[in-house]
Design an enzyme around this catalytic site. Sequence first.
Site, PDB file in Angstrom:
ATOM      1  N   ARG A 171      38.986 -35.348 -22.554  1.00 29.32           N
ATOM      2  CA  ARG A 171      37.847 -35.262 -23.481  1.00 29.32           C
ATOM      3  C   ARG A 171      37.956 -34.044 -24.404  1.00 29.32           C
ATOM      4  O   ARG A 171      36.973 -33.395 -24.732  1.00 29.32           O
ATOM      5  CB  ARG A 171      36.510 -35.226 -22.728  1.00 29.32           C
ATOM      6  CG  ARG A 171      36.249 -36.413 -21.841  1.00 29.32           C
ATOM      7  CD  ARG A 171      36.109 -37.724 -22.624  1.00 29.32           C
ATOM      8  NE  ARG A 171      36.004 -38.831 -21.682  1.00 29.32           N
ATOM      9  CZ  ARG A 171      37.026 -39.553 -21.243  1.00 29.32           C
ATOM     10  NH1 ARG A 171      38.247 -39.292 -21.682  1.00 29.32           N
ATOM     11  NH2 ARG A 171      36.867 -40.534 -20.394  1.00 29.32           N
ATOM     12  N   SER A 244      27.427 -40.355 -22.218  1.00 32.95           N
ATOM     13  CA  SER A 244      27.647 -39.402 -21.124  1.00 32.95           C
ATOM     14  C   SER A 244      27.488 -37.978 -21.660  1.00 32.95           C
ATOM     15  O   SER A 244      28.220 -37.572 -22.560  1.00 32.95           O
ATOM     16  CB  SER A 244      29.048 -39.588 -20.532  1.00 32.95           C
ATOM     17  OG  SER A 244      29.170 -40.871 -19.968  1.00 32.95           O
ATOM     18  N   GLU A 340      29.515 -32.763 -22.978  1.00 32.54           N
ATOM     19  CA  GLU A 340      30.455 -33.448 -23.867  1.00 32.54           C
ATOM     20  C   GLU A 340      30.064 -33.300 -25.333  1.00 32.54           C
ATOM     21  O   GLU A 340      30.929 -33.066 -26.178  1.00 32.54           O
ATOM     22  CB  GLU A 340      30.544 -34.935 -23.507  1.00 32.54           C
ATOM     23  CG  GLU A 340      31.438 -35.245 -22.316  1.00 32.54           C
ATOM     24  CD  GLU A 340      31.842 -36.709 -22.261  1.00 32.54           C
ATOM     25  OE1 GLU A 340      31.872 -37.359 -23.327  1.00 32.54           O
ATOM     26  OE2 GLU A 340      32.137 -37.201 -21.160  1.00 32.54           O
TER      27      GLU A 340
END
Length: 344
Positions: A171, A244, A340
């Site tokens: 990520r 998320s 995130e």
Amino acid sequence: MSNSSASPTLSPVIQDLTRLNTLGLVSRADAFVTLTDAAQLPALSRLASEASSLLVLGGGSNLVLPQRVPGLVARVAFKGVRLLEARPDAWVVEAAGGETWHGFVETCVGQGWDGLENLALIPGTVGAAPVQNIGAYGVELQERFLGLTAWDVRAGRLVDMNAADCRYSYRDSVFKHDEPGRWVIVSVRFALPRPWRPVLGYPDLQRHARLAEGAPTARDVFDAVCEIRRAKLPDPAVTGNAGSFFKNPIVSASARDALAERFPSLVSYAQADGRYKLAAGWLIDQCGWKGRALGAAGVHDRQALVLINRGGAGAADIMALARAIQAAVYERYGVRLEPEPVVV
């Protein structure tokens, strides 16, 4: 992805961003432009050199925006999908940065360019996907990535970048670490494997009735992923969310073993480098946060990784809830959760 010979000007306007971020946070840009043609990019560099900052906006699905965004906001709206090459080992497909990611995946499956179906229904744009190095249900973008073309706003030129240039990790990418607003991703190229084989290692896919019948097609996998995601995750058009909100933390084998000894039901996944990925949603759920709220911000009642706007939430509300969750997880497990989304 057009690149006309003209060099048009850009005229910034004041823009309400409330409907341009999936969390639905009330926000406004003091200066906003939309990029629809690569010929506008030199004008963007000129504007950016005079602005206090530049925020490059895709689908707004990975952002926490303040009430007022100073500086310049540039929304990427380049369009186009094309097959560049049919190699014996891969379909080479290019998509413009402003294409919606899910729409691009659906187009690929419809054309028989298979390999992205596990990444169906992820919100955002094609141009934002390499920034986040998205992944889901056993497939990571970097596994299908071939290269991209980006505009270096600071240098005022187009640059072709390969996977090494993008410095991918979980990520993460170079775009998250370079100065904000330096890069505008114009187009992204993918190598989709031939022959195609389904990736069904993720437990939810193994349990899905459609895929258990044998010899599933890419369309079967695509449909199953969409069903699973819709059952677990709220629709941003109905309930504001950024998907998320926390990364799944990666820890050493010894740290994972120590946690598993104390918490036998710990959910973890072995990584190729010997470390373990912990399920952040499980950690949050075990701390009692699933379905709870803190003011106008809350945790989704079916997926603890998703923070939601219950109506009228601002960035401060979302981040206060995120910090409370981080503190609870760290106190119980000694594990730090990392958000995130980009917090502007």
